[in-house]
Scaffold this active site. Structure first.
Site, PDB file in Angstrom:
ATOM      1  N   ASP A  10       0.725  -1.238   0.167  1.00 20.12           N
ATOM      2  CA  ASP A  10       0.053   0.025  -0.054  1.00 20.12           C
ATOM      3  C   ASP A  10       0.895   1.128  -0.145  1.00 20.12           C
ATOM      4  O   ASP A  10       2.339   1.130   0.310  1.00 20.12           O
ATOM      5  CB  ASP A  10      -0.903   0.093   1.182  1.00 20.12           C
ATOM      6  N   ASP A  12      -0.131   5.083   1.071  1.00 18.46           N
ATOM      7  CA  ASP A  12      -0.297   6.246   2.058  1.00 18.46           C
ATOM      8  C   ASP A  12      -0.489   5.512   3.291  1.00 18.46           C
ATOM      9  O   ASP A  12      -1.355   4.494   3.561  1.00 18.46           O
ATOM     10  CB  ASP A  12      -1.423   7.145   1.795  1.00 18.46           C
TER      11      ASP A  12
HETATM   12 MG   LIG Z   1      -2.619   3.220   3.568  1.00 14.85          MG
END
Ligand SMILES: [Mg+2]
Ligand SMILES: [Zn+2]
Length: 173
Positions: A10, A12
């Site tokens: 992932d 962010d």
């Molecule tokens: Mg995230």
């Protein structure tokens, strides 16, 4: 050591600092790597593992950022990783609003796209790492092992770690 095929990250809250709730990283200068994240990605690469970023970016669907604007953010992302001696093999983004596609996590569409584009990637021997429950759900739906980055254990994940660095240490154990 487990022979992993690939690592899916992932973005962010996993590699870079997450924008405040309801806000988005829409400009390159807003992108800041989390402490130790660049070094952690470098360790994956040094171990010979392909690394892909799979990220939900609905700010594009909401008109807060253009697709070229997202590319600029990702140029900055690669630049900051490069400064830490790290790189990624691909960045896959869902730019759609929730409920309008098959690729917004928790759906596994982005992970399947990685496997389609890279025939050497075996999702069943790959691991998805993220800070959200939707990352764990997307990884599990694609047949991956999962690492949830959180302060308290997530029973849905294969393991829980406090940081990307800790997740990588588990992966390369
Ligand atoms: Mg995230
Ligand atoms: Zn999508």
């Amino acid at each position: 050591m487990t022979t992993w095929s690939a690592v899916l990250l992932d973005r962010d809250g996993t590699v870079n600092v997450k924008a405040p709730e309801g806000a988005y990283v829409t400009r390159p200068e807003q992108l800041i790597l989390l402490p130790g994240a660049g070094a952690a990605v470098r360790r994956l690469r040094d171990a010979g593992l392909p690394v892909f970023v799979v990220t939900n970016q609905r700010a594009v669907a909401r008109g807060l950022m253009t697709a070229p604007g997202l590319d600029e953010v990702h140029d900055r992302f690669r630049e900051l990783l490069g400064a830490a001696g790290a790189e990624v093999d691909g960045i896959y983004a869902c730019v759609h609003e929730a409920g309008e596609c098959g690729c917004r996590k928790p759906l596994p569409g982005l992970l399947h796209r990685v496997a389609r584009d890279h025939p050497g990637v075996d999702l069943g021997r790959s691991v998805m790492i993220g800070d959200a429950a939707s990352d764990v759900a997307a990884g599990a739906a694609a047949g991956c092992a999962t690492v949830r980055l959180a302060a308290s254990p997530d029973p849905a994940a294969t393991v829980t770690a406090r940081s990307l660095a800790e997740a990588v240490t588990w992966l390369l154990r």
